[in-house]
Design a protein around this motif. Sequence first.
Motif, PDB file in Angstrom:
ATOM      1  N   MET A  69       1.697  -2.325  -9.972  1.00  0.00           N
ATOM      2  CA  MET A  69       2.149  -1.238  -9.107  1.00  0.00           C
ATOM      3  C   MET A  69       1.449  -1.435  -7.767  1.00  0.00           C
ATOM      4  SD  MET A  69       4.442   0.511 -10.549  1.00  0.00           S
ATOM      5  CE  MET A  69       4.572   1.951  -9.532  1.00  0.00           C
ATOM      6  N   VAL A  70       2.237  -1.790  -6.763  1.00  0.00           N
ATOM      7  CA  VAL A  70       1.698  -2.202  -5.471  1.00  0.00           C
ATOM      8  C   VAL A  70       2.278  -1.327  -4.367  1.00  0.00           C
ATOM      9  CG1 VAL A  70       1.482  -4.134  -3.872  1.00  0.00           C
ATOM     10  CG2 VAL A  70       1.527  -4.568  -6.314  1.00  0.00           C
ATOM     11  N   THR A  71       1.418  -0.928  -3.431  1.00  0.00           N
ATOM     12  CA  THR A  71       1.868  -0.206  -2.246  1.00  0.00           C
ATOM     13  C   THR A  71       1.934  -1.200  -1.094  1.00  0.00           C
ATOM     14  OG1 THR A  71       0.853   1.846  -3.004  1.00  0.00           O
ATOM     15  CG2 THR A  71       1.362   1.694  -0.659  1.00  0.00           C
ATOM     16  N   VAL A  72       3.108  -1.277  -0.458  1.00  0.00           N
ATOM     17  CA  VAL A  72       3.312  -2.168   0.684  1.00  0.00           C
ATOM     18  C   VAL A  72       3.987  -1.384   1.804  1.00  0.00           C
ATOM     19  CG1 VAL A  72       3.495  -4.291  -0.667  1.00  0.00           C
ATOM     20  CG2 VAL A  72       5.551  -2.990  -0.152  1.00  0.00           C
ATOM     21  N   GLN A  73       3.862  -1.904   3.021  1.00  0.00           N
ATOM     22  CA  GLN A  73       4.545  -1.309   4.153  1.00  0.00           C
ATOM     23  C   GLN A  73       5.623  -2.280   4.618  1.00  0.00           C
ATOM     24  OE1 GLN A  73       2.359  -0.627   7.839  1.00  0.00           O
ATOM     25  NE2 GLN A  73       3.448   1.299   8.072  1.00  0.00           N
ATOM     26  N   LEU A  74       6.859  -1.801   4.669  1.00  0.00           N
ATOM     27  CA  LEU A  74       7.987  -2.581   5.170  1.00  0.00           C
ATOM     28  C   LEU A  74       8.278  -2.113   6.590  1.00  0.00           C
ATOM     29  CD1 LEU A  74      10.211  -2.340   1.976  1.00  0.00           C
ATOM     30  CD2 LEU A  74       8.611  -4.157   2.597  1.00  0.00           C
ATOM     31  N   VAL A  75       8.582  -3.071   7.476  1.00  0.00           N
ATOM     32  CA  VAL A  75       8.728  -2.766   8.899  1.00  0.00           C
ATOM     33  C   VAL A  75      10.075  -3.281   9.398  1.00  0.00           C
ATOM     34  CG1 VAL A  75       7.688  -3.128  11.183  1.00  0.00           C
ATOM     35  CG2 VAL A  75       6.231  -2.983   9.176  1.00  0.00           C
ATOM     36  N   SER A  76      10.659  -2.571  10.345  1.00  0.00           N
ATOM     37  CA  SER A  76      11.914  -3.028  10.943  1.00  0.00           C
ATOM     38  C   SER A  76      11.639  -4.224  11.850  1.00  0.00           C
ATOM     39  CB  SER A  76      12.582  -1.904  11.737  1.00  0.00           C
ATOM     40  OG  SER A  76      11.768  -1.513  12.817  1.00  0.00           O
ATOM     41  N   ALA A  77      12.666  -5.007  12.116  1.00  0.00           N
ATOM     42  CA  ALA A  77      12.526  -6.213  12.939  1.00  0.00           C
ATOM     43  C   ALA A  77      12.044  -5.876  14.351  1.00  0.00           C
ATOM     44  CB  ALA A  77      13.846  -6.976  12.988  1.00  0.00           C
ATOM     45  N   ASP A  78      12.438  -4.701  14.865  1.00  0.00           N
ATOM     46  CA  ASP A  78      11.996  -4.319  16.207  1.00  0.00           C
ATOM     47  C   ASP A  78      10.657  -3.561  16.183  1.00  0.00           C
ATOM     48  OD1 ASP A  78      12.716  -1.851  15.221  1.00  0.00           O
ATOM     49  OD2 ASP A  78      14.285  -1.485  16.702  1.00  0.00           O
ATOM     50  N   GLU A  79      10.067  -3.424  14.996  1.00  0.00           N
ATOM     51  CA  GLU A  79       8.781  -2.768  14.784  1.00  0.00           C
ATOM     52  C   GLU A  79       8.760  -1.314  15.247  1.00  0.00           C
ATOM     53  OE1 GLU A  79       5.636  -5.253  16.210  1.00  0.00           O
ATOM     54  OE2 GLU A  79       6.153  -6.865  14.822  1.00  0.00           O
ATOM     55  N   GLN A  80       9.905  -0.654  15.265  1.00  0.00           N
ATOM     56  CA  GLN A  80       9.997   0.745  15.677  1.00  0.00           C
ATOM     57  C   GLN A  80      10.024   1.702  14.485  1.00  0.00           C
ATOM     58  OE1 GLN A  80       9.859   1.639  19.023  1.00  0.00           O
ATOM     59  NE2 GLN A  80       9.368  -0.542  19.088  1.00  0.00           N
ATOM     60  N   TRP A  81      10.139   1.162  13.259  1.00  0.00           N
ATOM     61  CA  TRP A  81      10.262   1.988  12.062  1.00  0.00           C
ATOM     62  C   TRP A  81       9.556   1.287  10.916  1.00  0.00           C
ATOM     63  CZ3 TRP A  81      12.648   1.292   7.277  1.00  0.00           C
ATOM     64  CH2 TRP A  81      12.886   2.455   6.528  1.00  0.00           C
ATOM     65  N   SER A  82       8.930   2.063  10.054  1.00  0.00           N
ATOM     66  CA  SER A  82       8.293   1.471   8.875  1.00  0.00           C
ATOM     67  C   SER A  82       8.438   2.415   7.691  1.00  0.00           C
ATOM     68  CB  SER A  82       6.825   1.164   9.133  1.00  0.00           C
ATOM     69  OG  SER A  82       6.099   2.358   9.298  1.00  0.00           O
ATOM     70  N   LEU A  83       8.278   1.850   6.522  1.00  0.00           N
ATOM     71  CA  LEU A  83       8.402   2.596   5.278  1.00  0.00           C
ATOM     72  C   LEU A  83       7.314   2.105   4.338  1.00  0.00           C
ATOM     73  CD1 LEU A  83      10.078   4.461   3.352  1.00  0.00           C
ATOM     74  CD2 LEU A  83      11.378   2.403   2.751  1.00  0.00           C
ATOM     75  N   THR A  84       6.495   3.013   3.835  1.00  0.00           N
ATOM     76  CA  THR A  84       5.466   2.664   2.866  1.00  0.00           C
ATOM     77  C   THR A  84       5.992   3.022   1.487  1.00  0.00           C
ATOM     78  OG1 THR A  84       3.730   3.067   4.478  1.00  0.00           O
ATOM     79  CG2 THR A  84       3.078   3.044   2.176  1.00  0.00           C
ATOM     80  N   VAL A  85       5.999   2.044   0.586  1.00  0.00           N
ATOM     81  CA  VAL A  85       6.537   2.250  -0.764  1.00  0.00           C
ATOM     82  C   VAL A  85       5.549   1.731  -1.800  1.00  0.00           C
ATOM     83  CG1 VAL A  85       8.965   2.172  -0.082  1.00  0.00           C
ATOM     84  CG2 VAL A  85       7.807   0.067  -0.695  1.00  0.00           C
ATOM     85  N   THR A  86       5.562   2.359  -2.956  1.00  0.00           N
ATOM     86  CA  THR A  86       4.829   1.866  -4.114  1.00  0.00           C
ATOM     87  C   THR A  86       5.871   1.434  -5.125  1.00  0.00           C
ATOM     88  OG1 THR A  86       2.981   3.352  -3.669  1.00  0.00           O
ATOM     89  CG2 THR A  86       3.135   2.436  -5.894  1.00  0.00           C
ATOM     90  N   ILE A  87       5.847   0.147  -5.457  1.00  0.00           N
ATOM     91  CA  ILE A  87       6.891  -0.425  -6.306  1.00  0.00           C
ATOM     92  C   ILE A  87       6.278  -1.312  -7.384  1.00  0.00           C
ATOM     93  CG2 ILE A  87       8.762  -0.381  -4.624  1.00  0.00           C
ATOM     94  CD1 ILE A  87       8.082  -3.206  -3.840  1.00  0.00           C
ATOM     95  N   PRO A  88       6.960  -1.428  -8.539  1.00  0.00           N
ATOM     96  CA  PRO A  88       6.504  -2.369  -9.564  1.00  0.00           C
ATOM     97  C   PRO A  88       6.915  -3.786  -9.160  1.00  0.00           C
ATOM     98  CG  PRO A  88       8.414  -1.157 -10.354  1.00  0.00           C
ATOM     99  CD  PRO A  88       8.078  -0.612  -8.988  1.00  0.00           C
TER     100      PRO A  88
END
Length: 107
Positions: A63-82
Amino acid sequence: MERPPWVRSVSPPRRVWVQVRRLLRPGVDDYGPRNSAALRVEPEVPGMLHEWIQREEGGWLGMVTVQLVSADEQWSLTVTIPVPAHLIRRRGMTRRDRLRDERRTHG
């Protein structure tokens, strides 16, 4: 609630690298016009491992928490996923982390 024996907590959470591109592989219908502002799927991203969960087949998921970022770096999403164990590897401390720890213990 007590955790079952097939769930192992990682305390404190451990720094890891996650192979996101292999985890979020494009499907057959995903190849179309490119959107330069949409979600960027990097080959690997840093994450924090919180626990291991054993699968029925015997393998392990982290179970890992990662941050995904948009290509223009204007938006991000932090998710915890298996994430399957073979897509996770340990990550050492960065120079910034080491300096922060030194300041904490020496100053």
